[in-house]
Design a protein around this motif. Structure first.
Motif, PDB file in Angstrom:
ATOM      1  N   SER A   1     -18.346  17.241  20.036  1.00  0.00           N
ATOM      2  CA  SER A   1     -17.645  16.051  19.577  1.00  0.00           C
ATOM      3  C   SER A   1     -18.393  15.375  18.426  1.00  0.00           C
ATOM      4  CB  SER A   1     -17.464  15.071  20.732  1.00  0.00           C
ATOM      5  OG  SER A   1     -16.830  13.895  20.313  1.00  0.00           O
ATOM      6  N   ALA A   2     -19.732  15.288  18.545  1.00  0.00           N
ATOM      7  CA  ALA A   2     -20.528  14.695  17.476  1.00  0.00           C
ATOM      8  C   ALA A   2     -20.420  15.517  16.191  1.00  0.00           C
ATOM      9  CB  ALA A   2     -21.979  14.564  17.911  1.00  0.00           C
ATOM     10  N   GLY A   3     -20.458  16.839  16.348  1.00  0.00           N
ATOM     11  CA  GLY A   3     -20.309  17.691  15.170  1.00  0.00           C
ATOM     12  C   GLY A   3     -18.949  17.551  14.527  1.00  0.00           C
ATOM     13  N   ARG A   4     -17.898  17.401  15.356  1.00  0.00           N
ATOM     14  CA  ARG A   4     -16.551  17.224  14.818  1.00  0.00           C
ATOM     15  C   ARG A   4     -16.444  15.912  14.049  1.00  0.00           C
ATOM     16  NH1 ARG A   4     -14.068  17.379  19.258  1.00  0.00           N
ATOM     17  NH2 ARG A   4     -13.729  19.633  19.300  1.00  0.00           N
ATOM     18  N   TRP A   5     -16.992  14.819  14.626  1.00  0.00           N
ATOM     19  CA  TRP A   5     -16.928  13.538  13.931  1.00  0.00           C
ATOM     20  C   TRP A   5     -17.775  13.549  12.661  1.00  0.00           C
ATOM     21  CZ3 TRP A   5     -13.361  10.108  14.460  1.00  0.00           C
ATOM     22  CH2 TRP A   5     -12.701   9.958  15.685  1.00  0.00           C
TER      23      TRP A   5
END
Length: 281
Positions: A17-21
């Motif tokens: 999720s952090a990588g996507r954001w």
């Protein structure tokens, strides 16, 4: 042990999720990096000269055509804009007309020195244009191509041709040769097979190489400033007049350089979408 195993998927999900954001943030930053300057140019180009020179600056246009009218009526602008359009279109036609057959030959035929030829094509961009400015100027003066649209188009074609060849080469390599062989069995010549079978499949890549050639010619300024005097393109004309031109002329000139390229990209968008595997909507 069980608690650690239960938290592992949660940690991976948080990392994803952090990588996507982070990716979304980078995409948003790049979009703003490109769109904000264009927006500010358009705001000032569509505002009156008083609004352009005034303070504080506005973040929305007043939709006054005073700056654009001043730009069009400025001496030499109309002819420079015409030269830019003619040279860019000539460059696009020459780059496609020479690059597509060369890319097809590299993809379909075997000959000695094929790999070396591909390397030499790419190495033509290794020579900086300022280094070639003096020899080109002397050659053009001797051949009568100096200060002409066709002469500048030839230089721009030289700049765009290597990538045009490599783009079309990669495209023709991705088209199965079995399709042409099937056309041969039905009585088609090589040219007919290319026109009826290969060409429709190759249009996205050819359009992409044409876009690259057009934008390369439209934005090129060094050769246009060195090799032309009376027939300068808009980029060269604006560069040589930056010191004394007023702010409305600069912003309107920037809009005149940006808008045609955007329109050209819009017209060929379906071919670019097809090249990237995106359905046209």
């Amino acid at each position: 042990m069980t608690a650690a195993a239960d938290t592992a998927p949660l940690a991976r999900e948080r990392t994803v999720s952090a990588g996507r954001w982070l990716m979304y943030g980078a995409i948003g930053f790049l979009c703003l990096w490109v769109l904000v300057p264009i927006y500010l140019i358009m705001v000032n180009a569509l505002s009156s000269p008083d609004a352009v020179n005034g303070w504080p600056k506005q973040f929305y246009p007043t939709f006054d055509l005073g700056s654009l009218s001043f730009f069009i009526q400025f001496q030499g602008v109309a002819w420079a804009l015409f030269n830019s359009i003619v040279v860019a279109l000539l460059t696009t036609v020459l780059a496609i007309g020479l690059g597509a057959p060369a890319g097809y030959a590299l993809a379909r035929f075997r000959f000695r020195g094929k790999e070396s030829f591909r390397l030499l094509v790419l190495m033509t961009r290794a020579f900086p244009l300022p280094l070639l400015a003096l020899p080109l100027a002397v050659l053009f003066i001797r051949t009568g191509l100096d200060d002409t649209q066709i002469g500048l188009a030839l230089v721009h074609t030289t700049l765009a041709l290597p990538f045009s060849i490599l783009i079309t080469f990669s495209l023709f390599m991705s088209i199965p040769f079995e399709l042409e062989e099937a056309a041969f069995t039905l009585g088609c010549t090589r040219f007919q097979a290319f026109r009826k079978v290969v060409m429709p499949l190759a249009l996205p890549g050819i359009a992409a190489s044409g876009v690259f050639a057009f934008v390369t010619s439209w934005n090129e300024v060094f050769a246009a400033a060195v090799l032309t005097i009376q027939n300068r393109t808009l980029t060269a004309f604006l560069l040589t007049s930056l010191d004394y031109s007023p702010m409305p002329l600069k912003f309107a000139g920037g809009a005149a350089l940006v808008v045609p390229a955007l329109i050209f990209l819009f017209l060929v968008r379906k071919y670019l979408f097809a090249l990237w595997g995106i359905a046209n909507r």
